[in-house]
Design a protein around this motif. Sequence first.
Motif, PDB file in Angstrom:
ATOM      1  N   TYR A 132      10.439  12.182  13.735  1.00 30.39           N
ATOM      2  CA  TYR A 132       9.845  11.791  12.203  1.00 30.39           C
ATOM      3  C   TYR A 132       9.831  13.205  11.459  1.00 30.39           C
ATOM      4  O   TYR A 132       9.366  14.296  11.495  1.00 30.39           O
ATOM      5  N   THR A 133       9.675  12.780  10.302  1.00 28.17           N
ATOM      6  CA  THR A 133       9.228  13.822   8.860  1.00 28.17           C
ATOM      7  C   THR A 133       8.334  12.949   8.081  1.00 28.17           C
ATOM      8  O   THR A 133       7.947  11.804   7.856  1.00 28.17           O
ATOM      9  N   LEU A 134       6.854  13.973   7.939  1.00 23.84           N
ATOM     10  CA  LEU A 134       6.172  13.210   7.546  1.00 23.84           C
ATOM     11  C   LEU A 134       5.869  14.333   5.969  1.00 23.84           C
ATOM     12  O   LEU A 134       5.436  15.641   5.390  1.00 23.84           O
ATOM     13  N   LEU A 135       6.034  13.100   4.708  1.00 23.64           N
ATOM     14  CA  LEU A 135       6.131  13.425   3.806  1.00 23.64           C
ATOM     15  C   LEU A 135       5.031  13.108   3.108  1.00 23.64           C
ATOM     16  O   LEU A 135       4.871  12.319   2.349  1.00 23.64           O
ATOM     17  N   ARG A 136       3.633  14.188   2.901  1.00 25.02           N
ATOM     18  CA  ARG A 136       2.497  13.521   2.816  1.00 25.02           C
ATOM     19  C   ARG A 136       2.287  14.103   0.731  1.00 25.02           C
ATOM     20  O   ARG A 136       2.185  15.120  -0.113  1.00 25.02           O
ATOM     21  N   ASN A 137       2.780  13.006   0.556  1.00 23.49           N
ATOM     22  CA  ASN A 137       2.807  12.735  -0.785  1.00 23.49           C
ATOM     23  C   ASN A 137       1.349  13.330  -1.838  1.00 23.49           C
ATOM     24  O   ASN A 137       0.658  12.829  -1.179  1.00 23.49           O
ATOM     25  N   GLY A 138       1.355  14.021  -3.162  1.00 21.64           N
ATOM     26  CA  GLY A 138       0.069  13.973  -3.123  1.00 21.64           C
ATOM     27  C   GLY A 138      -0.348  13.362  -4.643  1.00 21.64           C
ATOM     28  O   GLY A 138       0.335  12.572  -4.272  1.00 21.64           O
ATOM     29  N   TRP A 139      -0.476  13.433  -5.542  1.00 21.52           N
ATOM     30  CA  TRP A 139      -1.193  12.123  -7.015  1.00 21.52           C
ATOM     31  C   TRP A 139      -0.150  12.511  -7.489  1.00 21.52           C
ATOM     32  O   TRP A 139       1.169  13.532  -7.758  1.00 21.52           O
ATOM     33  N   TYR A 140       0.229  10.775  -7.678  1.00 22.70           N
ATOM     34  CA  TYR A 140       1.943  11.072  -9.092  1.00 22.70           C
ATOM     35  C   TYR A 140       0.681  11.080 -10.325  1.00 22.70           C
ATOM     36  O   TYR A 140      -0.159  10.903 -10.457  1.00 22.70           O
ATOM     37  N   PHE A 141       1.502  11.328 -11.859  1.00 25.45           N
ATOM     38  CA  PHE A 141       1.108  11.903 -13.046  1.00 25.45           C
ATOM     39  C   PHE A 141       1.244  11.014 -13.189  1.00 25.45           C
ATOM     40  O   PHE A 141       0.305  10.279 -13.926  1.00 25.45           O
ATOM     41  N   GLU A 142       2.306   9.738 -12.233  1.00 27.46           N
ATOM     42  CA  GLU A 142       2.244   8.387 -13.430  1.00 27.46           C
ATOM     43  C   GLU A 142       0.891   7.489 -13.037  1.00 27.46           C
ATOM     44  O   GLU A 142       1.063   6.358 -13.432  1.00 27.46           O
ATOM     45  N   ASN A 143      -0.006   7.848 -12.024  1.00 30.19           N
ATOM     46  CA  ASN A 143      -0.872   7.077 -11.749  1.00 30.19           C
ATOM     47  C   ASN A 143      -1.805   7.426 -12.877  1.00 30.19           C
ATOM     48  O   ASN A 143      -2.499   6.345 -13.560  1.00 30.19           O
TER      49      ASN A 143
END
Length: 284
Positions: A132-143
């Motif tokens: 596995y790879t966990l891509l712990r994405n932070g917040w998006y500008f687009e939000n």
Amino acid sequence: MSIVVTGATGKLGRHVVEQLLEKVPAEEITAVVRDEARAADLAARGVRLAVADYNAPETFDGLLSAGDKVLLISGNEFDKGRPAQHKVVIDAARAAGVALLAYTSAPGSLSAALADDHRATEEILLAAGVPYTLLRNGWYFENYTENLAPVLAHDAVVQAAGAGRVSAASRADYAAAAVAVLTGEGHENQTYELGGDSSFGFAEYAAELSRQTGKEIVYNAVSAEEYTAILTGAGLPEPLAAVFAGVDVSIEKGELEITTGDLSRLTGRPTTPLAEAVAAALAG
């Protein structure tokens, strides 16, 4: 073998497929979609389409093959039990013997309710024994930048984040990290905490909007309760409004300020700056 992207016609998924097409032949990419018609443009470019639905486990039977690298993009149906939906893909990946399953998760520092489904999915994935790879994405500008209409109408940024700061990045940035993992080596059983190179507070966001629009836009910090009421007044279901207000509470606590540098390290380039994200939104 194939690179398989679930949710391929979603906002993040499209960025991933577009960037994959710059790096690997189209026939090596499988786009998993619910509506084939929405992916006609990808099929026309040689991308293989697979029609499947997280809510219908049987649609994933035989979809994955041994050696595949899979990107499981988290679902957005908050009311349908997302961990169980994600488990459908994880189970299929384990049965097929895939080489890697990367999952778009949430920052490990995030304690808001929004992270609950992600933590539960991570537990399922780790228990499955799949590389596995966990891509712990932070917040998006687009939000924020995709919802500028009320901000510009009222000359105010309204959030419940106090003086908290957020290390946002663009969807294209997070997609580039996923592509780096899917096309690179040595990412098995790794966890990446992903966020923008620099953080901003909402007073700065309002100031940047003011600078680029020529309007005087202020930041109105409200309580989580007030923010929930504002969102429900705008038509958002109350449970979802409470989730978003909870994220703001986390921002105020510093839980979305990511300082690892993992995102720019994976992509090999700086992340999108705030000014550029605002300019792109206003131009669009």
